[in-house]
Design an enzyme around this catalytic site. Structure first.
Site, PDB file in Angstrom:
ATOM      1  CG  HIS A  89     -20.592  61.232 -45.636  1.00 28.64           C
ATOM      2  ND1 HIS A  89     -19.976  60.850 -44.466  1.00 28.64           N
ATOM      3  CD2 HIS A  89     -21.421  62.249 -45.316  1.00 28.64           C
ATOM      4  CE1 HIS A  89     -20.439  61.595 -43.469  1.00 28.64           C
ATOM      5  NE2 HIS A  89     -21.311  62.454 -43.966  1.00 28.64           N
TER       6      HIS A  89
ATOM      7  CE  LYS B  99     -17.652  63.861 -42.002  1.00 28.37           C
ATOM      8  NZ  LYS B  99     -18.678  64.820 -42.342  1.00 28.37           N
TER       9      LYS B  99
ATOM     10  CB  SER C 208     -24.294  62.739 -43.197  1.00 32.47           C
ATOM     11  OG  SER C 208     -25.297  63.642 -42.803  1.00 32.47           O
TER      12      SER C 208
END
Ligand SMILES: *Cc1c(COP(=O)(O)O)cnc(C)c1O
Length: 400
Positions: free
Chosen positions: A211, A242, A183
């Site tokens: 991610h 996200k 990250s």
């Protein structure tokens, strides 16, 4: 003001210390929905600071789904999953996520942090061992500690160190855990090699794809899918706040593993189920993600433009092919100064400092989103190029 007492005085001292180290953080108040156009503490800003990689957080289709689902389900779920909070909206979300990620089953959590606190304590205990990449997300570190298993942290991506630790271990149950996309660096874990080690040393492999989900792999199915990996040993954790643009998280794995979590994972059992309207939004978001090749292609084009735009400047990007594009600065005060200079140009890129990243690697963390235009990316490059030509910014660094 009320009288202080020694324990509170100690906190005041420690806060002062953080201030001296340039480690105090400030929350800016946002006055617009998540998008590159920000109104941050009343200042209009162009932001490179969200994890909304596909620009779905504020997408009209998801807003419409949220409105319809609120009308259908109300707002709160009212209870935990095993009591009476598990609605058809949650069930559909779980099944959709399992199918999309190619696993037998999936189970939803309120946040990714909670999901990571859930898995390891449910699978391992005192006689077991966890092998973790040193740059794993904080929630994975805490989940490992909570399990009480022996924790071995290997140097970032160091497969030899990992194999050495595995070979020496006499633990009963073993688990390897890694971020899929790290990250703070944006680099990708060698998942095929990690799976090979998991097979050779009879371990579970827990992969945090916060991610990669929605961004990488065919149709955005994630980092594991980008490598074409499948195994009953793999436990996938994905977040939904996200690229999916909503909030919450899920774990996908074999039917057996998911049933075990449903029956034993404390952060699943002893918490209120996420609002059903959010579960409905996630189901819709997965459909949008699977049809978002255009958004993913645009994101890749932005990444290429950023690297081209900063070539030949003092700003060194890490070799990341993901939406996370860190510019390593080094000192805390210098990183803050560059961030401040960008802010003066109306551009917000957060400075990330220790303890979030190792000492001496303070950085600007540029997050790109399919919601950015090429023109907006050009603005960022232009501002950084201008700063690159300025006098030494490290002059503001306090000397030791
Ligand atoms: C953001 C993040 C989490 C936590 O997810 P939330 O849903 O925001 O709680 C976990 N792991 C990684 C690698 C993350 O980046």
């Amino acid at each position: 003001m009320s009288r202080s007492f020694p324990a509170q005085d100690a906190l005041i001292g420690r806060l002062d210390e953080l201030g001296t180290l340039s480690q105090l953080r400030r929350r800016r108040i946002q006055n617009l929905p998540c998008s590159p156009a920000m109104l941050s503490d009343e200042q209009p800003m162009l932001g490179f600071a969200s994890n909304d990689y596909l620009g779905l957080a504020n997408a009209p289709a998801l807003i419409a789904t949220a409105q319809a689902a609120a009308a259908r389900w109300g707002v709160g779920s009212g209870a935990s999953h095993l009591v009476s909070g598990h609605t058809e909206a949650h069930e559909t979300m779980d099944q959709t996520l399992a199918e999309f990620t190619g696993f037998e089953a999936a189970i939803g959590f309120s946040t990714g942090f909670l999901a990571n606190l859930a898995v390891m304590p449910a699978l391992l205990g005192r006689n077991d061992a966890i092998f973790a990449d040193r740059l794993n997300h904080a929630s994975l570190v805490d989940g490992a500690l909570l399990s009480r298993a022996e924790l071995h942290r290997y140097a970032h991506l160091d497969l030899q160190a990992l194999e050495h630790a595995l070979a020496q271990s006499r633990a009963k149950t073993k688990l390897i855990v890694t971020d899929a996309v790290f990250s703070m660096d944006g680099d990708i874990a060698p998942l095929p090699a990690l799976l090979e080690l998991a097979e050779r040393y009879d371990c579970w492999l827990l992969v945090d794809d916060a991610h990669g989900f929605g961004v990488l792999g065919p149709q955005g199915r994630g980092t594991l899918a980008s490598f074409g990996l499948q195994s009953p040993r793999i436990i996938l954790m994905g977040t939904l706040g996200k690229a999916a643009g909503v909030g919450g998280a899920f774990v996908a794995a074999s039917q057996v593993l998911i049933r075990w979590l449903e029956q034993t994972a404390r952060p699943y059992i002893f918490t209120t189920a996420m609002p059903p309207l959010l579960a409905a939004c996630v189901t819709r978001a997965v459909e949008l993600i699977s049809h978002a090749d255009d958004r993913r292609a645009h994101l890749q084009a932005l990444i290429r433009s950023l690297h081209a735009g900063l070539a030949g400047t003092r700003w060194q990007l890490l070799p990341s092919g993901t939406a996370i594009q860190p510019v390593i600065i080094g000192g805390n005060a210098e990183a803050i100064e560059v961030s401040r200079q960008l802010e003066a140009c109306g551009i917000y890129v957060p400075a990330i400092r220790p303890p979030t990243v190792p000492k001496g690697t303070a950085r600007l963390r540029v997050s790109l989103s399919a919601a950015h235009t090429e023109a907006e990316l050009g603005q960022l490059c232009e501002a950084l190029r201008a700063l690159s030509d300025l006098a030494d910014l490290s002059d503001s660094e306090p000397r030791a």
